[in-house]
Design a protein around this motif. Sequence first.
Motif, PDB file in Angstrom:
ATOM      1  N   PHE A   1      -5.384   7.524  -1.061  1.00 32.92           N
ATOM      2  CA  PHE A   1      -6.724   7.467  -2.188  1.00 32.92           C
ATOM      3  C   PHE A   1      -6.372   8.686  -3.030  1.00 32.92           C
ATOM      4  CE2 PHE A   1     -10.552   5.582  -3.243  1.00 32.92           C
ATOM      5  CZ  PHE A   1     -11.596   6.061  -3.308  1.00 32.92           C
ATOM      6  N   GLY A   2      -4.785   9.282  -2.861  1.00 32.51           N
ATOM      7  CA  GLY A   2      -4.477  10.275  -3.585  1.00 32.51           C
ATOM      8  C   GLY A   2      -5.256  11.940  -3.726  1.00 32.51           C
ATOM      9  N   TYR A   3      -5.790  12.221  -2.106  1.00 37.54           N
ATOM     10  CA  TYR A   3      -6.567  13.094  -2.686  1.00 37.54           C
ATOM     11  C   TYR A   3      -5.572  14.626  -1.294  1.00 37.54           C
ATOM     12  CZ  TYR A   3     -11.388  12.115  -3.248  1.00 37.54           C
ATOM     13  OH  TYR A   3     -12.757  11.869  -3.996  1.00 37.54           O
ATOM     14  N   ARG A   4      -4.624  14.108  -1.118  1.00 39.61           N
ATOM     15  CA  ARG A   4      -3.761  14.409  -0.127  1.00 39.61           C
ATOM     16  C   ARG A   4      -1.854  13.990  -0.714  1.00 39.61           C
ATOM     17  NH1 ARG A   4      -5.632  15.555   6.297  1.00 39.61           N
ATOM     18  NH2 ARG A   4      -3.324  15.786   5.828  1.00 39.61           N
ATOM     19  N   LYS A   5      -1.255  15.043  -0.639  1.00 41.52           N
ATOM     20  CA  LYS A   5       0.219  15.480  -0.978  1.00 41.52           C
ATOM     21  C   LYS A   5       1.200  15.772  -0.343  1.00 41.52           C
ATOM     22  CE  LYS A   5      -0.879  14.659  -6.210  1.00 41.52           C
ATOM     23  NZ  LYS A   5      -0.860  15.047  -7.555  1.00 41.52           N
ATOM     24  N   ASP A   6       0.342  16.106   0.820  1.00 41.24           N
ATOM     25  CA  ASP A   6       1.852  16.428   2.153  1.00 41.24           C
ATOM     26  C   ASP A   6       2.234  15.423   2.648  1.00 41.24           C
ATOM     27  OD1 ASP A   6      -1.508  16.052   2.484  1.00 41.24           O
ATOM     28  OD2 ASP A   6      -1.280  17.309   4.937  1.00 41.24           O
ATOM     29  N   PHE A   7       3.217  15.414   2.159  1.00 44.98           N
ATOM     30  CA  PHE A   7       4.155  13.717   3.015  1.00 44.98           C
ATOM     31  C   PHE A   7       4.969  14.288   2.852  1.00 44.98           C
ATOM     32  CE2 PHE A   7       1.268  11.580  -0.135  1.00 44.98           C
ATOM     33  CZ  PHE A   7       2.483  10.601  -0.785  1.00 44.98           C
ATOM     34  N   SER A   8       6.579  13.605   3.066  1.00 46.84           N
ATOM     35  CA  SER A   8       7.750  13.086   2.602  1.00 46.84           C
ATOM     36  C   SER A   8       7.084  11.446   2.486  1.00 46.84           C
ATOM     37  CB  SER A   8       8.251  13.409   3.500  1.00 46.84           C
ATOM     38  OG  SER A   8       8.509  12.890   4.231  1.00 46.84           O
ATOM     39  N   GLY A   9       7.979  11.269   1.636  1.00 50.28           N
ATOM     40  CA  GLY A   9       8.472   9.661   1.429  1.00 50.28           C
ATOM     41  C   GLY A   9       7.860   9.044   0.098  1.00 50.28           C
ATOM     42  N   THR A  10       7.995   7.770  -0.007  1.00 49.59           N
ATOM     43  CA  THR A  10       6.307   7.407  -1.294  1.00 49.59           C
ATOM     44  C   THR A  10       5.498   6.121  -1.105  1.00 49.59           C
ATOM     45  OG1 THR A  10       8.523   5.338  -1.521  1.00 49.59           O
ATOM     46  CG2 THR A  10       8.977   7.867  -2.513  1.00 49.59           C
ATOM     47  N   ILE A  11       4.726   6.530  -1.523  1.00 52.36           N
ATOM     48  CA  ILE A  11       3.465   5.802  -1.597  1.00 52.36           C
ATOM     49  C   ILE A  11       3.241   4.742  -3.003  1.00 52.36           C
ATOM     50  CG2 ILE A  11       0.989   5.004  -1.681  1.00 52.36           C
ATOM     51  CD1 ILE A  11       1.206   7.633   1.117  1.00 52.36           C
ATOM     52  N   THR A  12       3.852   3.205  -3.267  1.00 49.53           N
ATOM     53  CA  THR A  12       3.625   2.360  -4.502  1.00 49.53           C
ATOM     54  C   THR A  12       2.218   2.035  -4.786  1.00 49.53           C
ATOM     55  OG1 THR A  12       5.940   2.993  -4.160  1.00 49.53           O
ATOM     56  CG2 THR A  12       5.235   1.755  -5.934  1.00 49.53           C
ATOM     57  N   PHE A  13       1.311   2.103  -6.063  1.00 51.07           N
ATOM     58  CA  PHE A  13       1.137   1.007  -5.959  1.00 51.07           C
ATOM     59  C   PHE A  13       1.446  -0.633  -6.990  1.00 51.07           C
ATOM     60  CE2 PHE A  13      -2.757   4.035  -6.085  1.00 51.07           C
ATOM     61  CZ  PHE A  13      -2.986   4.217  -4.916  1.00 51.07           C
ATOM     62  N   ASP A  14       1.884  -1.335  -7.016  1.00 56.85           N
ATOM     63  CA  ASP A  14       2.829  -2.518  -7.477  1.00 56.85           C
ATOM     64  C   ASP A  14       1.263  -3.195  -7.933  1.00 56.85           C
ATOM     65  OD1 ASP A  14       4.667  -3.477  -8.424  1.00 56.85           O
ATOM     66  OD2 ASP A  14       5.044  -5.162  -7.468  1.00 56.85           O
ATOM     67  N   ASN A  15       1.587  -4.293  -8.923  1.00 55.59           N
ATOM     68  CA  ASN A  15       1.077  -5.337  -9.791  1.00 55.59           C
ATOM     69  C   ASN A  15       1.841  -5.909 -10.871  1.00 55.59           C
ATOM     70  OD1 ASN A  15       0.006  -6.988 -11.047  1.00 55.59           O
ATOM     71  ND2 ASN A  15      -2.020  -6.959 -10.662  1.00 55.59           N
ATOM     72  N   PRO A  16       3.130  -7.112  -9.681  1.00 56.42           N
ATOM     73  CA  PRO A  16       3.847  -7.133 -11.332  1.00 56.42           C
ATOM     74  C   PRO A  16       3.698  -8.091 -12.702  1.00 56.42           C
ATOM     75  CG  PRO A  16       4.572  -8.141  -9.280  1.00 56.42           C
ATOM     76  CD  PRO A  16       2.841  -7.321  -8.899  1.00 56.42           C
ATOM     77  N   GLU A  17       2.383  -8.248 -12.421  1.00 64.75           N
ATOM     78  CA  GLU A  17       1.555  -8.793 -13.972  1.00 64.75           C
ATOM     79  C   GLU A  17       1.297  -7.931 -14.965  1.00 64.75           C
ATOM     80  OE1 GLU A  17      -1.053 -12.072 -12.645  1.00 64.75           O
ATOM     81  OE2 GLU A  17       0.218 -12.850 -11.158  1.00 64.75           O
ATOM     82  N   ILE A  18       0.732  -6.636 -14.368  1.00 65.42           N
ATOM     83  CA  ILE A  18       0.480  -5.492 -14.878  1.00 65.42           C
ATOM     84  C   ILE A  18       1.521  -4.349 -15.969  1.00 65.42           C
ATOM     85  CG2 ILE A  18      -1.294  -3.802 -15.452  1.00 65.42           C
ATOM     86  CD1 ILE A  18      -2.736  -5.266 -13.321  1.00 65.42           C
ATOM     87  N   ASP A  19       2.494  -4.001 -16.725  1.00 63.50           N
ATOM     88  CA  ASP A  19       3.771  -2.980 -16.963  1.00 63.50           C
ATOM     89  C   ASP A  19       3.320  -1.939 -16.591  1.00 63.50           C
ATOM     90  OD1 ASP A  19       4.983  -5.268 -18.081  1.00 63.50           O
ATOM     91  OD2 ASP A  19       3.812  -5.046 -19.948  1.00 63.50           O
ATOM     92  N   GLY A  20       1.845  -1.170 -17.026  1.00 63.33           N
ATOM     93  CA  GLY A  20       1.317   0.022 -16.895  1.00 63.33           C
ATOM     94  C   GLY A  20       1.617   0.565 -14.676  1.00 63.33           C
ATOM     95  N   PHE A  21       1.742  -1.368 -14.036  1.00 64.16           N
ATOM     96  CA  PHE A  21       1.379  -0.824 -12.749  1.00 64.16           C
ATOM     97  C   PHE A  21       2.725  -1.653 -12.298  1.00 64.16           C
ATOM     98  CE2 PHE A  21      -2.567   0.820 -13.952  1.00 64.16           C
ATOM     99  CZ  PHE A  21      -2.945   2.184 -11.872  1.00 64.16           C
ATOM    100  N   ARG A  22       3.710  -1.888 -12.533  1.00 58.74           N
ATOM    101  CA  ARG A  22       4.589  -1.835 -11.822  1.00 58.74           C
ATOM    102  C   ARG A  22       5.845  -0.602 -11.161  1.00 58.74           C
ATOM    103  NH1 ARG A  22       7.837  -5.874 -16.789  1.00 58.74           N
ATOM    104  NH2 ARG A  22       5.801  -7.868 -16.288  1.00 58.74           N
TER     105      ARG A  22
END
Length: 225
Positions: A57-78
């Motif tokens: 939910f983007g409230y905390r950033k105290d982690f390693s690794g990556t979290i990705t939001f993806d929608n191949p149909e929308i340029d801004g969310f690839r």
Amino acid sequence: MFKSIIMDHVLPHVFEERRAQMKSDVWLQQMQFDKGKLYLIEAASGTGKSSLCSYIFGYRKDFSGTITFDNPEIDGFRNRNIHELKVNEWVDIRKLSLSILWQDLRLFPELTAWENVMIKNNLTHGFQPVHQLNAWFDQLGIADKKHTLVGRMSFGQQQRVALIRSLCQPFDFLFADEPISHLDDDNARIAGEIMMTEARKQEAAVIVTSIGKHLDLPYNKVLKL
């Protein structure tokens, strides 16, 4: 807005010293939550399930690794790494794509149950019609509590208010962090039916967390945290 949430070797910083011994279906794994699917995350207390919700939910950033939001149909969310998202993007995501029922509910105790729900519904320009909200209050057995201050309601009653509030928006993913921990079996069943009816209507994914009692639903995948 997006079709999947991808986690790549995510681990809370607090667990770094246990990295070599970590056994989890979520932490340090490559995994994906897909829109339209139903997930249960089972966890022991203290294994980071509420942290997981806060990370996505983007409230905390105290982690390693990556979290990705993806929608191949929308340029801004690839393949958008959530660390790259700007404040205005998070505002839109939380209003249009992600909804959450927090374990600690995060209601305003000085406001009534109805006022708590309407704050969210007004922010989404009346996404749910008033007759639907009234129907949910009635189904969940709290119609007589609509004008009661939340601070004077039991935790189980508050959980039902928070559930209604979480459905007052469009969403691709709904996170329910221990949503029935203080509900009896009948109210738990009704809560599950309401949640799933709305999720199917929106073709959304539902991700439920539990440390014991959980909603009896046809999960596509059960994960051990």
